[in-house]
Design a protein around this motif. Structure first.
Motif, PDB file in Angstrom:
ATOM      1  N   PRO A  25       0.752  -1.239   0.161  1.00 45.00           N
ATOM      2  CA  PRO A  25      -0.090  -0.046  -0.077  1.00 45.00           C
ATOM      3  C   PRO A  25       0.859   1.219  -0.092  1.00 45.00           C
ATOM      4  O   PRO A  25       0.393   2.283  -0.640  1.00 45.00           O
ATOM      5  N   ARG A  26       1.858   1.301   0.607  1.00 44.32           N
ATOM      6  CA  ARG A  26       2.992   2.435   0.625  1.00 44.32           C
ATOM      7  C   ARG A  26       3.431   2.772  -0.754  1.00 44.32           C
ATOM      8  O   ARG A  26       3.550   3.837  -1.233  1.00 44.32           O
ATOM      9  N   GLN A  27       3.658   1.591  -1.579  1.00 46.94           N
ATOM     10  CA  GLN A  27       4.053   1.725  -3.101  1.00 46.94           C
ATOM     11  C   GLN A  27       2.763   2.224  -3.726  1.00 46.94           C
ATOM     12  O   GLN A  27       3.214   3.178  -4.711  1.00 46.94           O
ATOM     13  N   VAL A  28       1.729   1.970  -3.586  1.00 42.76           N
ATOM     14  CA  VAL A  28       0.421   2.498  -4.249  1.00 42.76           C
ATOM     15  C   VAL A  28       0.477   4.028  -3.992  1.00 42.76           C
ATOM     16  O   VAL A  28       0.433   4.836  -4.787  1.00 42.76           O
ATOM     17  N   LEU A  49       3.767  -2.776  -8.795  1.00 37.21           N
ATOM     18  CA  LEU A  49       3.860  -3.829  -7.538  1.00 37.21           C
ATOM     19  C   LEU A  49       4.090  -5.227  -7.956  1.00 37.21           C
ATOM     20  O   LEU A  49       4.949  -5.859  -6.917  1.00 37.21           O
ATOM     21  N   TRP A  50       4.082  -5.815  -9.125  1.00 40.25           N
ATOM     22  CA  TRP A  50       4.277  -7.041  -9.362  1.00 40.25           C
ATOM     23  C   TRP A  50       5.124  -7.481 -10.706  1.00 40.25           C
ATOM     24  O   TRP A  50       5.356  -8.557 -11.075  1.00 40.25           O
ATOM     25  N   ARG A  59      -6.034  -7.493  -9.824  1.00 43.80           N
ATOM     26  CA  ARG A  59      -6.729  -6.557  -9.704  1.00 43.80           C
ATOM     27  C   ARG A  59      -7.627  -6.261  -8.345  1.00 43.80           C
ATOM     28  O   ARG A  59      -7.834  -5.184  -7.738  1.00 43.80           O
ATOM     29  N   ALA A  60      -7.997  -7.532  -7.938  1.00 44.16           N
ATOM     30  CA  ALA A  60      -8.786  -7.524  -6.586  1.00 44.16           C
ATOM     31  C   ALA A  60      -7.684  -7.067  -5.551  1.00 44.16           C
ATOM     32  O   ALA A  60      -8.191  -6.207  -4.645  1.00 44.16           O
ATOM     33  N   THR A  64      -7.963  -3.846  -2.844  1.00 43.86           N
ATOM     34  CA  THR A  64      -7.819  -3.847  -1.686  1.00 43.86           C
ATOM     35  C   THR A  64      -7.017  -2.849  -0.993  1.00 43.86           C
ATOM     36  O   THR A  64      -7.434  -2.324   0.032  1.00 43.86           O
ATOM     37  N   TYR A  65      -5.903  -2.491  -1.687  1.00 50.63           N
ATOM     38  CA  TYR A  65      -4.928  -1.519  -1.298  1.00 50.63           C
ATOM     39  C   TYR A  65      -5.563  -0.220  -1.409  1.00 50.63           C
ATOM     40  O   TYR A  65      -5.569   0.542  -0.547  1.00 50.63           O
TER      41      TYR A  65
END
Length: 277
Positions: A25-28, A49-50, A59-60, A64-65
């Motif tokens: 979430p910090r990355q986002v 992220l990946w 995507r899901a 959530t993030y």
């Protein structure tokens, strides 16, 4: 929204932190914050992220993030100062879902990147006008906004790595010009300790080496100035197969043949290098 990335990541809404502790979430948030006011595509966030092979659930998981970030924004909206209209604002009005991606509203908050760019730009204009005291002051203020490497506490994927590299290049350019302004003001001895660190940190950076050589020579340390040139040349030849640029070679010849009062300039920033003969 107040956004700090020139060091550790800190994002605040109405004075309340919305920076998550979990790495992804910090990355986002970091990518959304760096591009505040712009749409960040779902694909870009997924790749950040990946990488190029996201899991089927990507995507899901990303949703959530985003939900976690909105929960932090909701807490900031409820606990931060503001009028009734501000209290009625919802997290989805701050972190928007738009076609193809997400958009974080920066509003009229602060941004250390924006302030750095403003001060550095003013410093460059002062350099162009040969107002070296003003240039040195403005560029020093710009550089003082940095508390460490950009996003020092955030894991970075391909998009954030590009952003960090861009910011670090901007920092190095401002540093180069601030040192140049100080040299123009005759602060040679005061610069020696800082330049000693910099030329070791950036062993192939010709502009910094030229500044170091000039500061050494003007401080009466001619032999050390010539040694600095030879170290740079050896490093360039060994690691890149390149010779120092003509501008730096000219400075070396000037140190060999001229008196210190005649050395009033240094190679221009970003000088090119030529292949070994």
């Amino acid at each position: 929204m107040d956004i700090d990335v020139l060091g550790t990541l800190a994002v605040r809404h109405k004075g309340v932190s919305i920076t998550p502790t979990a790495p992804k979430p910090r990355q986002v948030l970091a990518l959304l914050a760096l591009r505040a006011g712009q749409v960040v595509a779902v694909g870009a966030l997924s790749e950040e992220l990946w990488g190029s092979k996201p899991p089927r659930s990507s995507r899901a998981t990303l949703q959530t993030y985003i939900l976690q970030l909105r929960e932090l924004i909701t807490a900031a909206l409820e606990n931060g100062p503001g009028d009734d209209a501000g209290k009625r604002c919802q997290a989805k009005d701050v972190l928007l879902t738009v076609p193809g991606g997400y958009l974080l509203k920066g509003g009229d908050g602060t941004s250390d990147v924006r302030e750095f760019e403003r001060l550095a730009g003013s410093g460059y204009r002062a350099m162009d006008a040969e107002d070296y005291p003003q240039a040195a002051r403005l560029l020093r203020e710009a550089l003082e906004l940095w508390t460490g490497p950009a996003l020092a506490d955030v894991h970075t994927g391909p998009h954030l790595q590009t952003e960090v590299k861009r910011l670090e290049e901007s920092r190095l350019c401002a540093l180069d010009q601030r040192v140049e302004a100080d040299l123009r003001l005759g602060r040679h001895r005061e610069l020696l300790a800082e330049l000693t660190v910099l030329v070791n940190r950036y062993p192939t950076h010709e502009s910094l080496c030229g500044q170091y050589m000039l500061a050494l020579y003007r401080s009466g340390r001619r032999g050390e100035a010539l040694d600095a040139y030879q170290r740079l040349r050896a490093t360039l030849v060994r690691t890149l197969g390149l010779e120092p640029s003509p501008a730096l070679a000219k400075l070396q010849r000037s140190i060999l043949m001229s008196g210190p009062d005649t050395l009033t300039a240094r190679p221009t920033t970003g000088v090119s290098v030529a292949p070994v003969g």
